[in-house]
Design a protein around this motif. Structure first.
Motif: not given
Length: 471
Positions: A35-37, A47-49, A65-71, A121-122
């Motif tokens: 998902v992050l990739g 956008h969809e995620c 978790v940190s990467i998603f916060k950044s996104i 996947h989400c």
């Protein structure tokens, strides 16, 4: 010394075995990485995620978790989302090294070739998150349950609130409706309405022909508020509604915050017979033939799919009961008598009553949509109505009216002029009515005023043309 060493190795071996048998919290690291990739290689995928995943807690691995916060931060700022922007954002936040540096980010983008199936996947990640949340919530609930000083009803409400928050997680996602899909749905509904027979309704029976003609029945997902001053016959009217539906084998639930279930059933018997309420409550029958008629009626009514609860008044207890009825009995309509006797214990004790009523009506409206059933709520009117010359109720007479008027799909009032010694107007007299049913708000229909007939000795409402018939 050698024996101690052997004992240590034995204990260490047992420890390894125990770890292997231990349980890990449910998670799916490979899907998290996919998902992050996908989010970093496709802006559309991001956008969809982000329409589906609302919280970083959905991710299990702390680096993810940190990467998603950044996104999320980039998305909220309107910045582009890609490998470089995410790396720069993590560096600014001081988290780049802790997540494994640029190498880890590059590995994520190399593990997936496109953002296809990202919604699927989400939703898998949400399922794993819900499983983890249930484990934590149950552990917390278990600890609270050991505290014997904790109020049991507060504990049950706490559990219901936890489940409610999880239900909201499952309902998140893409809710857009295209013009094409929307028009297709409208077309299908029109087709159903066109092909239905003249006496068929798209909703549950109101119990009155004139009201069915206006509303086409009480509609699914609607919150319906019926208000009146004390003594107008609110409960009698909704019991007639209940009776007409259960006679057609449509299951109905009745939550009473005022009368006992036995009292309600007694009034339901009066509504479904020619017996006076006084006979059923106080005097009994002076001839055995009447009791024989009652036994026959009892045999018929025992089969009606009606369900009563006179113990629940907190909104979360009420919601739990309605969900239980819906799951076990398939109820298709609920009646609540009445709003001002309901409470919401989970609100702060310093909360004002208007805020509590707003929470109650909003929760009931959400439940009506969730279960796709009409929920009818009776409401008491304020005293201001008594100060007007004609005593005819208005929307502003609803106690704590702001939230009630806003959340309700339909608001109606019961008005009996004779109660105040006021003569009926000509329009009602021509209908043979002695009561006005006033539709003051109708989100999906017209406003109107229809006449009903109220028989005080039997405390039941009928259509005026049917006032000599047996029910």
């Amino acid at each position: 010394m050698e024996s101690q060493a052997k004992e240590f190795r034995k204990n260490d071996s047992n420890r390894v075995i125990e770890l292997e048998k231990g349980k890990l919290l449910p998670h799916a690291i490979d899907i998290e990485e996919a998902v992050l990739g996908a989010m970093m290689i496709s802006m559309n995928g991001a956008h969809e995620c982000l329409l589906i995943l609302k919280s970083p807690e959905v991710f299990y691995k702390i680096e993810n978790v940190s990467i998603f916060k950044s996104i999320q931060k980039l998305y909220q700022e309107g910045a582009p989302i890609d490998l470089l922007s995410v790396s720069s954002s993590l560096r600014t936040m001081g988290l780049l090294n802790s997540i494994g540096g640029d190498i880890y980010l590059i590995e994520l983008t190399q593990k997936i070739s496109s953002s296809a199936h990202i919604e699927f996947h989400c939703r898998i990640l949400i399922q794993y998150y819900i499983r983890r949340k249930m484990i934590f919530d149950n552990a917390e609930l278990s600890a609270l349950a050991y505290d014997v000083e904790k109020d049991i009803f507060e504990l049950m409400a706490h559990a219901e609130r936890n489940i409610g928050s999880l239900r909201e997680q499952t309902s998140t996602g893409v809710s857009d409706l295209s013009m094409k899909e929307g028009l297709t749905r409208i077309g299908k509904r029109i087709e159903v309405l066109t092909l239905k027979k003249s006496n068929e309704l798209s909703g549950c029976f109101t119990g009155f022909k004139k009201l069915d003609a206006i509303t086409n029945g009480w509609q699914n997902s609607d919150l319906i508020v019926i208000g009146a001053r004390p003594g107008m016959g609110k409960t009698s009217l909704v019991l007639k509604t209940m009776l007409e539906n259960i006679k057609q084998n449509i299951p109905v639930g009745f939550i009473s915050c005022e009368m006992s279930s036995e009292q309600l059933m007694t009034r339901l018997v009066a509504c479904n017979s020619n017996f006076d309420l006084n006979q059923l409550l106080r005097t009994g029958f002076n001839e055995s033939i009447y009791f024989e008629e009652f036994i026959i009626l009892k045999g018929k009514m025992e089969k009606y799919p009606a369900y009563f609860d006179d113990q629940s008044s907190d909104v979360y207890d009420v919601i739990a009961k309605i969900r239980f009825w819906h799951r076990k009995f398939g109820i298709r309509m609920v009646i609540i008598d009445y709003l001002q006797l309901m409470s919401c214990k989970l609100l702060n004790k310093n909360s004002i009553r208007e805020q509590e009523i707003a929470t109650i009506t909003r929760s009931l409206k959400r439940l009506a949509k969730e279960l796709n059933i009409p929920i009818i709520v009776l409401s008491q009117l304020g005293r201001d109505v008594e100060n007007r010359s004609d005593r005819r109720p208005l929307l502003k007479d609803l106690r704590e009216s702001g939230a009630i008027e806003q959340d309700a799909d339909l608001v109606a009032f019961i008005y009996r002029p004779s109660y105040y010694g006021i003569e009926l107007d000509d329009a009602m007299l021509r209908q043979g009515a002695n009561t006005e049913f006033i539709i003051a708000k109708h989100r999906n229909g017209s406003l109107d005023r229809k006449g009903l007939f109220f028989d005080e000795s039997k405390t039941k409402f009928t259509d005026p043309q049917d006032n000599n018939e047996s029910y």
